[in-house]
Design an enzyme around this catalytic site. Structure first.
Site, PDB file in Angstrom:
ATOM      1  N   HIS A 348       0.806  -1.229   0.000  1.00  0.00           N
ATOM      2  CA  HIS A 348       0.000   0.000   0.000  1.00  0.00           C
ATOM      3  C   HIS A 348       0.834   1.271   0.000  1.00  0.00           C
ATOM      4  O   HIS A 348       0.292   2.342   0.274  1.00  0.00           O
ATOM      5  CB  HIS A 348      -0.903   0.058   1.235  1.00  0.00           C
ATOM      6  N   LYS A 527      -8.688  13.276   5.625  1.00  0.00           N
ATOM      7  CA  LYS A 527      -7.748  12.157   5.533  1.00  0.00           C
ATOM      8  C   LYS A 527      -6.727  12.340   6.648  1.00  0.00           C
ATOM      9  O   LYS A 527      -6.690  13.398   7.276  1.00  0.00           O
ATOM     10  CB  LYS A 527      -7.042  12.139   4.171  1.00  0.00           C
ATOM     11  N   ARG A 528      -5.889  11.309   6.911  1.00  0.00           N
ATOM     12  CA  ARG A 528      -4.833  11.501   7.896  1.00  0.00           C
ATOM     13  C   ARG A 528      -3.977  12.709   7.514  1.00  0.00           C
ATOM     14  O   ARG A 528      -3.828  13.025   6.339  1.00  0.00           O
ATOM     15  CB  ARG A 528      -3.946  10.238   7.993  1.00  0.00           C
ATOM     16  N   LYS A 533       0.280  14.466   1.813  1.00  0.00           N
ATOM     17  CA  LYS A 533      -1.118  14.738   1.445  1.00  0.00           C
ATOM     18  C   LYS A 533      -1.372  16.242   1.291  1.00  0.00           C
ATOM     19  O   LYS A 533      -2.404  16.663   0.798  1.00  0.00           O
ATOM     20  CB  LYS A 533      -2.058  14.126   2.476  1.00  0.00           C
ATOM     21  N   THR A 635      -8.925   6.288  -1.265  1.00  0.00           N
ATOM     22  CA  THR A 635     -10.253   5.692  -1.418  1.00  0.00           C
ATOM     23  C   THR A 635     -11.316   6.732  -1.096  1.00  0.00           C
ATOM     24  O   THR A 635     -12.443   6.653  -1.599  1.00  0.00           O
ATOM     25  CB  THR A 635     -10.437   4.466  -0.510  1.00  0.00           C
ATOM     26  N   LYS A 639     -15.113   7.860  -2.871  1.00  0.00           N
ATOM     27  CA  LYS A 639     -16.374   8.100  -2.153  1.00  0.00           C
ATOM     28  C   LYS A 639     -16.949   9.459  -2.541  1.00  0.00           C
ATOM     29  O   LYS A 639     -18.158   9.606  -2.726  1.00  0.00           O
ATOM     30  CB  LYS A 639     -16.144   8.034  -0.637  1.00  0.00           C
TER      31      LYS A 639
HETATM   32  C1  26Q Z   1       3.690   0.218  10.371  1.00  0.00           C
HETATM   33  C2  26Q Z   1       4.629  -0.125  11.327  1.00  0.00           C
HETATM   34  C3  26Q Z   1       4.430   0.200  12.671  1.00  0.00           C
HETATM   35  C4  26Q Z   1       3.274   0.852  13.042  1.00  0.00           C
HETATM   36  C5  26Q Z   1       2.336   1.194  12.091  1.00  0.00           C
HETATM   37  C6  26Q Z   1       2.545   0.879  10.751  1.00  0.00           C
HETATM   38  C7  26Q Z   1       1.544   1.256   9.740  1.00  0.00           C
HETATM   39  C8  26Q Z   1       0.187   1.175  10.006  1.00  0.00           C
HETATM   40  C9  26Q Z   1      -0.749   1.541   9.054  1.00  0.00           C
HETATM   41  C10 26Q Z   1       1.935   1.698   8.484  1.00  0.00           C
HETATM   42  C11 26Q Z   1       0.987   2.067   7.530  1.00  0.00           C
HETATM   43  C12 26Q Z   1      -0.368   1.990   7.811  1.00  0.00           C
HETATM   44  C13 26Q Z   1      -1.404   2.391   6.870  1.00  0.00           C
HETATM   45  C14 26Q Z   1      -1.213   2.691   5.604  1.00  0.00           C
HETATM   46  C15 26Q Z   1      -2.323   3.114   4.730  1.00  0.00           C
HETATM   47  O1  26Q Z   1      -3.426   3.347   5.183  1.00  0.00           O
HETATM   48  N1  26Q Z   1      -2.080   3.239   3.426  1.00  0.00           N
HETATM   49  C16 26Q Z   1      -3.132   3.659   2.504  1.00  0.00           C
HETATM   50  O2  26Q Z   1      -3.764   2.504   2.002  1.00  0.00           O
HETATM   51  C17 26Q Z   1      -4.907   2.854   1.235  1.00  0.00           C
HETATM   52  C18 26Q Z   1      -5.610   1.580   0.823  1.00  0.00           C
HETATM   53  O3  26Q Z   1      -4.869   0.908  -0.150  1.00  0.00           O
HETATM   54  C19 26Q Z   1      -4.519   3.706   0.035  1.00  0.00           C
HETATM   55  O4  26Q Z   1      -5.689   4.111  -0.622  1.00  0.00           O
HETATM   56  C20 26Q Z   1      -3.726   4.928   0.488  1.00  0.00           C
HETATM   57  O5  26Q Z   1      -3.240   5.630  -0.635  1.00  0.00           O
HETATM   58  C21 26Q Z   1      -2.560   4.496   1.372  1.00  0.00           C
HETATM   59  O6  26Q Z   1      -1.892   5.626   1.904  1.00  0.00           O
END
Ligand code: 26Q
Length: 797
Positions: A348, A527-528, A533, A635, A639
C-alpha cells in the site's frame, strides 16, 4: 419481517437480554435490544452460508489485516438486511428516535485510515458476492485515539469502544490458540523443534458480516490476548496482589493498542509481537479448519487463499513454512512452494521509509526459528533466481517487503499508477526476477455504505430513476448519464445535494458554533494529516485567497467553506502544527467581518468513519492534492465522486483512473506528474524559485511567518515555513501556482450552477467502477483463483 414482528423482537431483547422494561430503558438499552433483534436475523443467514461453504467444499479466502476500520455496524446491518422500514416503523411505535440510536453506537476504529477501511469494505463486498471468506484481525481494546482540540492543538485520548458491551460479536472461548515467543530451537536435521520461553493465548471473537440482501454472510474473527495461566491465587493469598495479576496484564497488552501509522517510527518490540500473535493465531486456525476437511496439506493452495494486507502479517510466510516443514514433515522446498502458492501480498505504499524492517537481533530473540527459516528462504530464492543481492535478511535487518514479495505468488499494488511505480522503484529488482508476480488491483469502496446508506436522498433519486440494480452492480450507475441532460432531473439531483449541505450546516452550527452558508462551495479535505497529502498547500491557498478578499472586500467573491478533518500521528510534530495552523486560521478568518461572508474554515475534531458518512454526501469539491507519486491510491477520492463531488486533484494514485472515467472536463487537474516531481526534486533551489515567481504564495508564507495567525506566539509555525522555503520535499511551493489556477477555475465553474450540477451527475454516473465488488472480483480472478457461491435471495424465502 413486519414492523409488528420487529417491535416484538425489540421488546423481547429489551426484557430478556437487557433486563429492562420499556419505562426505564435508556437509549443504550434500546440500541442493544434493536441490535440483538437485527443480529438474530443475520445469524440465520450466516449459519446457512457457513454450512454451504463446507458442504460444497469451496476454496476460502483468508484476509489477514492488522487493521479493520469498521465504523458503526447497526445501520449497515439494517440496510443490508433490508429492514429499514420495519425498524423505523417499530421504533416510531415505541417512541424511540432512530437517529439517536444510530448515534449512540460507538465507532469501532480498529484502524488508522485507508488500509483499514479498505479491509472493512472488502469484508462487505466478499459477503455481497457470496465469496466464502474470513477476515482475521486483532480485537484492540483501544482503537485509534480520540482527537480533540485545546486552544487549537490536537489532544489525544484513548478510544474505549469496548467500555460498553459490543452487540455484534460472539466470544469463542473454545477457539483459544497457544502463541509462543522467545526460547530456543533444537535442530534435528533440516527440521527443528521450537521451545518458546513465553506463552500466551489468542482467543477468538467473531462478528458476522452480512452482504447485500442478506444473501451471504462471512466472519470477521478478531483475536484477544489472554494469559495462559489465569490469576495466581496462591500469590494473591500471600499478599502479592500486583504480581498475582501480572501474567494477565502482560498477555492483555498484545491486544491493548492499535499502533498509529507513523510511516517512520519502527522497531517497537510490542508491535512485532502483535504482528506475530495475529499471524500465528490466524494460520493455526486456517490449518485447523483445513485439516478438519482434508488430509493432505499439499492441497492447501487449492482450498485456501491467504491475503496479507501490507507487510504487517508478512511473518505468515516463514510461519507457514515452519508449520508445514517442522511440524508436519513436508520437505523444506516443497513447504516453501505450498506457502507461496497460498499467500499473496498487497503493498500500500511507495514511501521507502514506510516499508517495515526489523532488526535481526530483536527478531532472532523473539522468533528464533523464524529467523533461521528466513535465511533458508533467502538461500532458496538465491538458488532459484541465480542472484545474490536481493535478500529479505540484509544489512542486519529483516526487510518485510522483500520477505512478503519472495513468499507470495502474487503481489499487488492498489491503483494503476502505484503498481507501475512499484515495478520501477521499491520492487525494481524483484520485478525483474519475477515479471509475472506484480499485478494491479485498483481499490474500491462499498456502494452500500458509501452511497445507499450514507446518502439516502441521492440513493433514493437514483433508484427512482434506474431501479436498484446499481446497489450490487454499481456500473449500472452509467444508466444515469442521459439524465445529465434532463434539466428537471438535474434539478432534483441538486436539491438532494443542497439538502445534504443544509443538514451539514446545521450540524456544524450545533457542534462547532460556526455558521456556514449552504449556498457556498463546500470544499472538503478529509484524511490523515501528512506532509505528502499536503493539507498545508490547501491552507496556503486559503490564506492567499483570504488576503485577496481583504484587498477588495466588495468584489463579487464566490463563497466557500473550507472543511478539514483528520488526525495527526501523536509524535509527528509537523503534522500536528498543520492541525494547529488550520485551527488558528479558522479562529481568525471566521470572525473577520471583511471576509467571513465569503470564506469560512471548519475543522471538526475526531474525523472517523461516521464523520466521513456525514461530510461526503454534502461535498461539492473533493481535495485530492497529494504530491504525485506518493498516494498509493486513495479511497476517499472515490467516495466523493460517487456522491457527486468534483475533484480538484493531482495525477496521483487512483485520481488518474477517476479522471479517465469521469472525463477530463469533469475534473479539476493541476500539478506536476510523478516524473516531473522526480526531475524537479533533483534541481536545487526549486522552492525558492517557486516563491520568487508567485507573489501570492510569498505573501501567504509571510503571513504565517509574521505570526498573523498566532499573534500570541509569532514564531509558532517556523518549522513549516522554514521547511517550505528551503527544503519542500513534497513540492508544495512548486505546485502552488497551478493549484491556485485550478481553484479559480472552480470558482468560475461553480457560478454556472446548472453546468456544475451536470458535471456532478456525471461523476456519480461514471464512478460505479470504483465499487469494491469490482476490486474483489479482480482478486478472485487474478490472485485467489476462487469462485463465489450461487446466491439465494433473502426475499425469495
Ligand atoms: C507500520 C509499522 C508500525 C506501526 C504502524 C505501521 C503502519 C500502520 C498503518 C503503516 C501504515 C499503515 C497504513 C497505511 C495506509 O493506510 N495506506 C493507505 O492505504 C490505502 C488503501 O490501499 C490507500 O488508498 C492509500 O493511498 C494508502 O496511503
Amino acid at each position: 419481517m413486519t414492523s409488528a414482528d420487529m417491535k416484538a423482537a425489540i421488546l423481547h431483547h429489551l426484557t430478556y437480554t437487557q433486563g429492562k422494561d420499556a419505562a426505564h430503558a435508556q437509549i443504550y438499552d434500546w440500541r442493544m435490544a434493536l441490535s440483538y433483534a437485527v443480529r438474530d436475523k443475520i445469524v440465520d443467514r450466516w449459519f446457512e452460508a457457513t454450512r454451504r461453504a463446507y458442504a460444497e467444499q469451496r476454496k476460502r479466502v483468508y484476509y489477514l489485516s492488522l487493521e479493520f476500520l469498521i465504523g458503526r455496524l447497526l445501520k449497515d446491518a439494517v440496510v443490508n438486511m433490508r429492514l429499514e422500514e420495519s425498524v423505523t416503523d417499530a421504533l416510531r411505535q415505541l417512541g424511540v428516535p432512530w437517529d439517536e440510536i444510530i448515534e449512540d453506537e460507538p465507532d469501532a476504529a480498529l484502524g488508522n485510515g485507508g488500509l483499514g477501511r479498505l479491509a472493512a469494505c472488502f469484508m462487505e463486498s466478499q459477503a455481497t458476492l457470496g465469496l466464502p471468506a474470513m477476515g482475521y484481525g486483532i480485537r484492540y481494546e483501544n482503537g485509534l485515539f480520540r482527537q480533540s482540540f485545546e486552544d487549537g492543538r490536537q489532544v489525544e485520548e484513548p478510544e474505549d469502544w469496548l467500555s460498553q458491551t459490543h452487540a455484534w460479536e460472539f466470544v469463542r472461548p473454545e477457539v483459544s490458540i497457544d502463541i509462543g515467543f522467545g526460547g530456543h530451537v533444537q535442530e534435528i536435521g533440516s527440521r527443528a523443534n521450537w521451545y518458546p520461553s513465553e506463552m500466551l493465548i489468542a482467543m477468538a471473537h467473531d462478528t458476522p458480516v452480512i452482504g447485500w440482501k442478506g444473501r451471504w454472510g462471512n466472519t470477521l474473527r478478531l483475536w484477544e490476548g489472554r494469559p495462559m495461566h489465569g490469576f495466581d491465587l496462591a500469590r494473591f493469598n500471600r499478599g502479592e496482589y500486583a504480581a498475582a495479576a501480572e501474567p494477565e496484564a502482560l498477555a492483555r497488552t498484545l491486544s491493548r493498542v492499535l499502533y498509529p501509522d507513523d510511516h517512520t517510527d519502527q522497531g517497537k518490540e510490542l508491535r512485532l509481537k502483535q504482528e506475530f500473535f495475529h499471524t500465528a493465531a490466524s494460520l493455526r486456525d486456517i490449518i485447523r479448519r483445513f485439516e478438519s476437511e482434508y488430509d493432505d496439506l499439499r492441497l492447501l493452495p487449492k482450498k485456501a487463499a491467504i491475503q496479507i494486507n501490507d507487510t504487517h502479517p508478512a511473518i505468515a510466510g516463514p510461519e507457514l513454512v515452519r508449520i508445514l516443514h517442522d511440524e508436519r514433515g513436508i520437505d523444506f522446498e516443497e513447504a516453501v512452494g505450498i506457502a507461496r502458492n497460498t499467500i499473496s501480498y498487497t503493498n500500500h505504499t511507495l514511501l521507502p521509509e514506510a516499508l517495515e524492517t526489523w532488526g535481526e537481533a530483536r527478531m532472532g530473540r523473539l522468533l528464533p526459528r523464524h529467523m533461521q527459516l528466513i535465511d533458508r528462504i533467502d538461500d532458496l530464492h538465491r538458488r532459484e533466481t541465480g542472484t545474490n543481492h536481493v535478500n529479505a535478511h540484509q544489512d542486519g535487518k529483516v526487510h518485510m517487503g522483500t520477505l512478503g514479495f519472495i513468499m507470495a505468488h502474487k503481489v499487488n499494488g492498489v491503483a494503476a499508477l502505484h503498481t507501475e511505480l512499484q515495478k520501477t522503484t521499491v520492487f525494481k529488482e524483484l520485478h525483474e526476477l519475477h515479471p509475472d508476480r506484480i499485478v494491479n488491483q485498483t481499490n474500491g469502496v462499498t456502494p452500500r455504505r458509501w452511497l445507499l446508506s450514507c446518502n439516502p436522498r441521492l440513493a433514493g433519486l437514483i433508484t427512482d430513476t434506474i431501479g436498484d440494480s446499481w446497489v450490487d452492480h454499481a456500473e449500472d450507475l452509467l444508466k444515469l448519464e442521459p439524465s445529465a441532460d434532463d434539466t428537471a432531473w438535474v434539478e432534483k439531483f441538486s436539491a438532494a445535494k443542497r439538502a445534504n449541505k443544509v443538514d451539514l450546516s446545521n450540524w456544524i452550527a450545533e457542534t462547532l458554533e460556526v455558521s456556514v452558508d449552504p449556498e457556498s462551495i463546500f470544499d472538503i479535505q478529509v484524511k490523515r494529516i501528512h506532509e505528502y497529502k499536503r493539507q498545508h498547500m490547501n491552507l496556503l491557498e486559503t490564506i492567499a485567497h483570504w488576503l485577496e478578499i481583504r484587498d477588495n472586500p466588495n468584489a463579487d467573491w464566490v463563497p466557500r467553506v473550507k472543511i478539514f478533518g483528520g488526525k495527526a500521528f501523536p509524535n509527528y510534530t509537523y503534522a500536528k502544527e498543520m492541525v494547529h495552523l488550520a485551527n488558528d486560521m479558522a479562529k481568525m478568518m471566521n470572525s473577520d467581518p471583511l471576509t467571513s461572508r465569503y470564506l469560512k474554515v471548519v475543522f471538526p475534531p475526531n474525523y472517523n468513519v461516521s464523520l466521513a458518512e456525514r461530510l461526503i454526501p454534502a461535498a461539492d469539491l473533493s481535495e485530492q492534492i497529494s504530491t504525485a507519486g506518493k498516494e498509493a491510491s486513495g479511497t476517499g477520492n472515490m467516495k466523493f465522486s460517487l456522491n457527486g463531488a468534483l475533484t480538484i486533484g493531482t495525477l496521483d494514485g487512483a485520481n488518474v483512473e477517476i479522471r479517465d472515467l469521469v472525463k477530463p472536463e469533469n475534473f479539476f487537474l493541476f500539478g506536476m506528474t510523478a516524473d516531473e516531481v522526480m526531475e524537479r526534486r533533483a534541481e536545487s533551489g526549486h522552492a525558492a524559485r517557486a516563491i520568487a515567481d508567485d507573489p501570492r504564495l510569498a505573501r501567504a508564507l509571510d503571513a504565517i511567518r509574521s505570526g498573523r495567525f498566532s499573534p500570541d506566539e509569532p514564531g509558532r509555525y517556523h518549522m513549516i515555513t522554514d521547511n517550505l522555503c528551503h527544503h519542500d520535499y513534497f513540492m508544495v511551493c512548486s505546485d502552488f501556482s497551478d493549484y491556485w489556477r485550478a481553484q479559480r477555475e472552480v470558482d468560475t465553474a461553480f457560478q454556472d450552477q446548472a453546468n456544475w450540477a451536470r458535471m456532478a451527475v456525471l461523476n456519480t454516473a461514471r464512478t460505479g467502477w470504483f465499487s469494491s465488488d469490482r476490486t474483489i472480483r479482480g482478486y478472485m480472478k487474478d490472485v485467489w483463483d476462487v469462485e463465489a457461491a450461487p446466491l439465494v435471495d433473502l426475499a425469495a424465502e
